[in-house]
Scaffold this active site. Structure first.
Site, PDB file in Angstrom:
ATOM      1  N   GLY A  12      -1.311 -11.436 -27.670  1.00  0.00           N
ATOM      2  CA  GLY A  12      -0.561 -11.388 -28.934  1.00  0.00           C
ATOM      3  C   GLY A  12      -0.625 -10.032 -29.623  1.00  0.00           C
ATOM      4  O   GLY A  12       0.241  -9.687 -30.433  1.00  0.00           O
ATOM      5  N   LYS A  16      13.941 -15.157  -5.849  1.00  0.00           N
ATOM      6  CA  LYS A  16      13.851 -13.767  -5.420  1.00  0.00           C
ATOM      7  C   LYS A  16      14.888 -13.443  -4.333  1.00  0.00           C
ATOM      8  O   LYS A  16      15.486 -12.371  -4.330  1.00  0.00           O
ATOM      9  CB  LYS A  16      12.433 -13.459  -4.921  1.00  0.00           C
ATOM     10  CG  LYS A  16      11.358 -13.649  -5.986  1.00  0.00           C
ATOM     11  CD  LYS A  16      11.623 -12.758  -7.128  1.00  0.00           C
ATOM     12  CE  LYS A  16      10.729 -12.790  -8.330  1.00  0.00           C
ATOM     13  NZ  LYS A  16       9.423 -13.256  -8.428  1.00  0.00           N
ATOM     14  N   ARG A  54       0.618 -22.222  -9.461  1.00  0.00           N
ATOM     15  CA  ARG A  54       1.792 -22.039 -10.325  1.00  0.00           C
ATOM     16  C   ARG A  54       2.183 -23.326 -11.026  1.00  0.00           C
ATOM     17  O   ARG A  54       1.860 -24.417 -10.577  1.00  0.00           O
ATOM     18  CB  ARG A  54       2.981 -21.615  -9.446  1.00  0.00           C
ATOM     19  CG  ARG A  54       2.782 -20.304  -8.691  1.00  0.00           C
ATOM     20  CD  ARG A  54       3.376 -19.168  -9.440  1.00  0.00           C
ATOM     21  NE  ARG A  54       3.085 -17.872  -8.859  1.00  0.00           N
ATOM     22  CZ  ARG A  54       3.730 -16.764  -9.232  1.00  0.00           C
ATOM     23  NH1 ARG A  54       4.683 -16.810 -10.140  1.00  0.00           N
ATOM     24  NH2 ARG A  54       3.402 -15.612  -8.709  1.00  0.00           N
ATOM     25  N   SER A  64       4.812  -8.932 -10.038  1.00  0.00           N
ATOM     26  CA  SER A  64       4.392 -10.328 -10.073  1.00  0.00           C
ATOM     27  C   SER A  64       2.929 -10.442 -10.512  1.00  0.00           C
ATOM     28  O   SER A  64       2.092  -9.638 -10.095  1.00  0.00           O
ATOM     29  CB  SER A  64       4.519 -10.953  -8.685  1.00  0.00           C
ATOM     30  OG  SER A  64       5.836 -10.848  -8.225  1.00  0.00           O
ATOM     31  N   ALA A  65       2.667 -11.444 -11.347  1.00  0.00           N
ATOM     32  CA  ALA A  65       1.312 -11.736 -11.824  1.00  0.00           C
ATOM     33  C   ALA A  65       0.699 -10.583 -12.635  1.00  0.00           C
ATOM     34  O   ALA A  65      -0.497 -10.312 -12.556  1.00  0.00           O
ATOM     35  CB  ALA A  65       0.396 -12.145 -10.664  1.00  0.00           C
ATOM     36  N   CYS A  66       1.527  -9.887 -13.429  1.00  0.00           N
ATOM     37  CA  CYS A  66       1.033  -8.844 -14.338  1.00  0.00           C
ATOM     38  C   CYS A  66       1.350  -9.183 -15.789  1.00  0.00           C
ATOM     39  O   CYS A  66       1.440  -8.298 -16.641  1.00  0.00           O
ATOM     40  CB  CYS A  66       1.618  -7.485 -13.982  1.00  0.00           C
ATOM     41  SG  CYS A  66       0.982  -6.799 -12.449  1.00  0.00           S
ATOM     42  N   ASP A 105      11.336 -13.674 -15.739  1.00  0.00           N
ATOM     43  CA  ASP A 105      11.183 -13.111 -14.389  1.00  0.00           C
ATOM     44  C   ASP A 105      12.358 -12.248 -13.928  1.00  0.00           C
ATOM     45  O   ASP A 105      12.141 -11.228 -13.304  1.00  0.00           O
ATOM     46  CB  ASP A 105      10.958 -14.249 -13.381  1.00  0.00           C
ATOM     47  CG  ASP A 105      10.385 -13.768 -12.059  1.00  0.00           C
ATOM     48  OD1 ASP A 105       9.558 -12.834 -12.071  1.00  0.00           O
ATOM     49  OD2 ASP A 105      10.762 -14.321 -11.005  1.00  0.00           O
ATOM     50  N   HIS A 128      13.861  -7.316 -11.835  1.00  0.00           N
ATOM     51  CA  HIS A 128      12.675  -8.162 -11.953  1.00  0.00           C
ATOM     52  C   HIS A 128      12.112  -8.010 -13.364  1.00  0.00           C
ATOM     53  O   HIS A 128      11.121  -7.319 -13.586  1.00  0.00           O
ATOM     54  CB  HIS A 128      11.657  -7.681 -10.891  1.00  0.00           C
ATOM     55  CG  HIS A 128      10.521  -8.603 -10.665  1.00  0.00           C
ATOM     56  ND1 HIS A 128       9.340  -8.191 -10.104  1.00  0.00           N
ATOM     57  CD2 HIS A 128      10.376  -9.928 -10.891  1.00  0.00           C
ATOM     58  CE1 HIS A 128       8.516  -9.225  -9.992  1.00  0.00           C
ATOM     59  NE2 HIS A 128       9.130 -10.284 -10.469  1.00  0.00           N
ATOM     60  N   ARG A 135       4.156 -15.309  -1.518  1.00  0.00           N
ATOM     61  CA  ARG A 135       5.228 -14.665  -0.754  1.00  0.00           C
ATOM     62  C   ARG A 135       4.631 -13.898   0.416  1.00  0.00           C
ATOM     63  O   ARG A 135       3.546 -13.336   0.311  1.00  0.00           O
ATOM     64  CB  ARG A 135       6.020 -13.698  -1.640  1.00  0.00           C
ATOM     65  CG  ARG A 135       7.045 -14.393  -2.522  1.00  0.00           C
ATOM     66  CD  ARG A 135       7.851 -13.390  -3.322  1.00  0.00           C
ATOM     67  NE  ARG A 135       7.034 -12.782  -4.345  1.00  0.00           N
ATOM     68  CZ  ARG A 135       6.532 -11.560  -4.310  1.00  0.00           C
ATOM     69  NH1 ARG A 135       6.794 -10.753  -3.285  1.00  0.00           N
ATOM     70  NH2 ARG A 135       5.796 -11.100  -5.282  1.00  0.00           N
ATOM     71  N   LYS A 168       4.144 -11.109 -17.111  1.00  0.00           N
ATOM     72  CA  LYS A 168       5.519 -11.233 -17.607  1.00  0.00           C
ATOM     73  C   LYS A 168       5.700 -12.512 -18.431  1.00  0.00           C
ATOM     74  O   LYS A 168       6.315 -12.495 -19.484  1.00  0.00           O
ATOM     75  CB  LYS A 168       6.534 -11.232 -16.450  1.00  0.00           C
ATOM     76  CG  LYS A 168       6.809  -9.836 -15.900  1.00  0.00           C
ATOM     77  CD  LYS A 168       8.185  -9.729 -15.227  1.00  0.00           C
ATOM     78  CE  LYS A 168       8.300 -10.632 -14.012  1.00  0.00           C
ATOM     79  NZ  LYS A 168       7.288 -10.331 -12.972  1.00  0.00           N
ATOM     80  N   THR A 169       5.135 -13.622 -17.920  1.00  0.00           N
ATOM     81  CA  THR A 169       5.318 -14.893 -18.631  1.00  0.00           C
ATOM     82  C   THR A 169       4.618 -14.838 -19.994  1.00  0.00           C
ATOM     83  O   THR A 169       5.166 -15.316 -20.994  1.00  0.00           O
ATOM     84  CB  THR A 169       4.811 -16.058 -17.765  1.00  0.00           C
ATOM     85  OG1 THR A 169       5.464 -15.966 -16.487  1.00  0.00           O
ATOM     86  CG2 THR A 169       5.149 -17.397 -18.376  1.00  0.00           C
ATOM     87  N   TYR A 218       6.589 -22.188  -0.006  1.00  0.00           N
ATOM     88  CA  TYR A 218       6.137 -21.521  -1.228  1.00  0.00           C
ATOM     89  C   TYR A 218       7.297 -20.904  -2.019  1.00  0.00           C
ATOM     90  O   TYR A 218       8.194 -20.274  -1.443  1.00  0.00           O
ATOM     91  CB  TYR A 218       5.101 -20.422  -0.900  1.00  0.00           C
ATOM     92  CG  TYR A 218       4.794 -19.643  -2.141  1.00  0.00           C
ATOM     93  CD1 TYR A 218       3.974 -20.182  -3.126  1.00  0.00           C
ATOM     94  CD2 TYR A 218       5.423 -18.431  -2.396  1.00  0.00           C
ATOM     95  CE1 TYR A 218       3.768 -19.517  -4.311  1.00  0.00           C
ATOM     96  CE2 TYR A 218       5.219 -17.754  -3.582  1.00  0.00           C
ATOM     97  CZ  TYR A 218       4.385 -18.306  -4.541  1.00  0.00           C
ATOM     98  OH  TYR A 218       4.196 -17.653  -5.723  1.00  0.00           O
ATOM     99  N   GLY A 219       7.216 -21.007  -3.341  1.00  0.00           N
ATOM    100  CA  GLY A 219       8.204 -20.515  -4.306  1.00  0.00           C
ATOM    101  C   GLY A 219       9.145 -19.432  -3.819  1.00  0.00           C
ATOM    102  O   GLY A 219      10.257 -19.695  -3.377  1.00  0.00           O
ATOM    103  N   GLY A 220       8.693 -18.183  -3.871  1.00  0.00           N
ATOM    104  CA  GLY A 220       9.565 -17.057  -3.573  1.00  0.00           C
ATOM    105  C   GLY A 220      10.095 -17.053  -2.143  1.00  0.00           C
ATOM    106  O   GLY A 220      11.078 -16.378  -1.845  1.00  0.00           O
TER     107      GLY A 220
HETATM  108  O1  SAT Z   1       6.835 -16.328  -5.549  1.00  0.00           O
HETATM  109  S1  SAT Z   1       7.788 -15.809  -6.503  1.00  0.00           S
HETATM  110  O2  SAT Z   1       8.445 -14.647  -5.935  1.00  0.00           O
HETATM  111  O3  SAT Z   1       8.775 -16.810  -6.812  1.00  0.00           O
HETATM  112  C1  SAT Z   1       6.998 -15.367  -7.908  1.00  0.00           C
HETATM  113  C2  SAT Z   1       6.573 -13.954  -7.909  1.00  0.00           C
HETATM  114  O4  SAT Z   1       5.836 -13.529  -7.015  1.00  0.00           O
HETATM  115  O5  SAT Z   1       6.989 -13.224  -8.817  1.00  0.00           O
HETATM  116 MN    MN Z   2       8.401 -12.358 -10.322  1.00  0.00          MN
END
Ligand code: SAT
Ligand code: MN
Length: 591
Positions: A499, A210, A374, A252-254, A277, A230, A73, A256-257, A201-203
């Site tokens: 875990g 987003k 990703r 992001s990238a901390c 997310d 979020h 992003r 969550k998934t 790109y994604g976001g």
């Molecule tokens: O790029 S995204 O915003 O979709 C993913 C993220 O940064 O959380």
């Molecule tokens: Mn996110």
């Protein structure tokens, strides 16, 4: 007579001049056709959009390499365009809507010449939910069309739902010429419109994510009395079979998934996945807070994902139903035609191409997979998907968790004194930046509720909205802060994470059912810590000494942070609610 939707699409076609227009129906068959087009016809730079991966080990999977300048992003190129700059707040880049439109029209003129315009009708949220929202995005790249098919409910039924109405969210997307100097992501909240050019790109490009489900939806939430957040949504099942639903906000990238599909290290506990997310939070008729995931897929960070760190994600990726799974900017194992990234299971392959498609040498100092590479995968492939994930009302939330990536100061877990104090804790949150956005990585920045890049309006008003939501709730959820990332003097993580995090969730669940309890929790100026032995360490080999270090609230460290918090809160001037300053002053004086 043309409907408002048809008229809008015609206008965009007149502006962008595509060779053809394709209305997508979201079917698997169509996705397969789009993949073929991306494999054989469409190109980004000198590469095809997709490359098919090994179908034996990664069923229905494709690799996509983005333009090398287009890997995250771009917050500096993201704008909210509203006539009232104050409403947009210092947390967003602002542009006057008319000026923004003129600029975007100029950049969009003829931008789809020689390309196909895909029209994507989709719904965010379960289409049966009263909270679902109908949207239409146009794009000129198969990658975005297929990604949106994975991430949203896309289909012909959405066209029937929109019919002759004007009530749909509009998304204009074109990859343009991918020149970062001609890249903008513009939001027009008054028109429910997102206009994005120059990035795939994604976001920046999957506009349901987003751009709509957070930035535009946060405006809708302010107007209509709900919250777009979020957040991960999970159910925690205890050994008796009771399930408690929680939401957790992390930048992001901390992780969550990983949190959303954690495999519990405590016997008898199980995590049910509802979202990784975004959560839309509404107040139900019973006065409780309900959470609903507007998305239908995961767009997760690949590096670090393995059978050790997130076995359920690896299972999800390999489940291979017929809808495609996409890998963006991972490396490629040339011998097996499989995606590869740092941290995946097994030895490093001999023959790797890096994320840009160049041969990668073991002594090379660069990473083979981009740190923000990703995967995009259908949520229905997730083995831990909650049976309640499709509930049109969402699930009732017992606790709200806020977290960040902090090497110091912040304890493993802390419980707020009450709703107002919890909102303040979330407002002063900070996190070390990650590769999810294009900026320097590892610098501490204030990121309230993990929403700094995503709250579409003035954050002062946002905190006020949070305080008001609490007043409307019959029984507000308990609020907690977590930090999995604290380090010791030698720079080693104090807590094993993954875990083992279930041990912290177990405490949170117990506390959230038991707010008036006299359990021996410890009061600190910053909030309640678990009492001694309240975090279940059974069978884990975690040392009590490390746990205590991870839990410590050191007033000197907290005090040292207050000036930075004050500077941040002051940015919002008189739009910052007095209640937040009351909490700040209470904290400052009790430290
Ligand atoms: O790029 S995204 O915003 O979709 C993913 C993220 O940064 O959380
Ligand atoms: Mn996110």
């Amino acid at each position: 007579m043309a409907t408002p939707l048809e008229k809008w699409v015609e206008e965009q076609a007149r502006l962008t001049k595509p060779d053809r227009i394709h209305w997508c129906d979201g079917s698997e068959e169509e996705a397969r056709r789009l993949m073929e087009i991306g494999e054989k016809e469409e190109r980004i730079g000198n590469q095809n959009v997709f490359r098919k991966l090994n179908p034996e080990t990664f069923p229905s999977s494709y690799l996509h390499r983005s333009h090398p300048t287009d890997v995250a992003r771009t917050e500096q190129l993201t704008f909210v365009c509203h006539p009232d700059r104050e409403m947009v707040g210092p947390n967003n880049n602002w542009m006057d809507p008319e000026e923004a439109k003129t600029k975007m029209r100029g950049l969009s003129e003829g931008c789809m010449a020689g390309r196909t315009m895909y029209v994507l009708p989709y719904v965010m949220g379960n289409p049966l939910s009263p909270y679902a929202k109908a949207c239409v995005q146009i794009t000129d790249i198969s990658y975005v069309a297929v990604s949106m098919g994975i991430m949203t409910h896309m289909g012909k039924d959405v066209l029937d739902r929109i019919g002759a109405s004007e009530n749909f969210v509009k998304g204009f997307h074109s990859i343009g010429d991918l020149d970062p100097n001609r890249r903008f992501i513009m939001h027009f909240p008054q028109e429910n419109l997102v206009w994005s050019i120059g990035s795939g790109y994604g976001g920046n490009a999957l506009l349901g994510k987003k751009c709509f489900s957070l930035r535009i939806a946060s405006w809708l939430g302010l107007k209509e009395g709900w919250l777009a957040e979020h957040m991960v949504i999970i159910g925690v099942e205890d050994p008796k079979g009771n399930v408690t639903y929680l939401v957790a906000a992390l930048p992001s990238a901390c992780g969550k998934t990983n949190l959303a599909m954690m495999e519990s290290a405590l016997p008898g506990y199980k995590i049910w996945t509802l979202g990784d997310d975004i959560a839309w939070l509404h107040i139900g008729e019973d006065g409780r807070l309900y959470a609903l995931n507007p998305e239908s897929g995961f767009f997760g960070v690949a590096p670090g994902t393995s059978l050790k760190t997130n076995p359920n994600m690896m299972r999800t990726l390999k489940a291979g139903t017929s809808f495609p799974t996409l890998y963006t900017n991972t490396a490629l194992n040339v011998d097996t035609n499989e995606p590869w990234w740092e941290g995946i299971d097994g030895p490093r392959p001999e023959n790797l191409l890096d994320w840009q498609g160049n041969p990668w040498h073991p002594d090379s100092k660069t990473l083979a997979a981009h740190p923000n590479s990703r995967f995009t995968v259908d949520i229905r492939q997730c083995p831990t998907l909650s049976p309640e994930a499709g509930n049109p009302q969402g699930v009732p939330i017992s606790a709200i968790i806020f977290g960040g990536r902090r090497s110091d100061t912040r304890p493993l877990v802390l419980q707020g004194f009450n709703w107002q104090h919890g909102v303040f804790m979330a407002a002063m949150m900070g996190s070390e930046t990650t590769a999810a956005a294009a900026h320097q990585v590892g610098v501490l920045r204030r990121d309230p509720m993990a929403m700094l890049p995503f709250c579409g309006y003035n954050m002062g008003d946002y905190f006020r909205h949070w305080l008001n939501m609490g007043k409307r709730l019959a029984r507000p959820p308990e609020i907690f802060c977590i930090n999995w990332f604290r380090k010791d003097e030698d720079g080693k993580f104090l807590w094993p994470g993954f875990g083992e995090n279930i041990r912290v969730l177990k405490w949170i669940v117990e506390r959230s059912h038991d707010s008036g309890s006299t359990a021996p929790r410890r009061e600190t100026p910053a909030g309640f810590l678990p009492g001694k032995n309240e975090i279940d360490l059974s069978g884990g080999g975690i040392s009590e000494v490390n746990l205590e270090k991870a839990l410590a609230v050191n007033p000197e460290e907290w005090k040292a942070e207050l000036p930075d918090v004050e500077i941040f809160l002051k940015k919002f001037g008189d739009r910052m609610p007095g209640e937040i300053w009351d909490e700040f002053n209470k904290l400052a004086s009790s430290l």
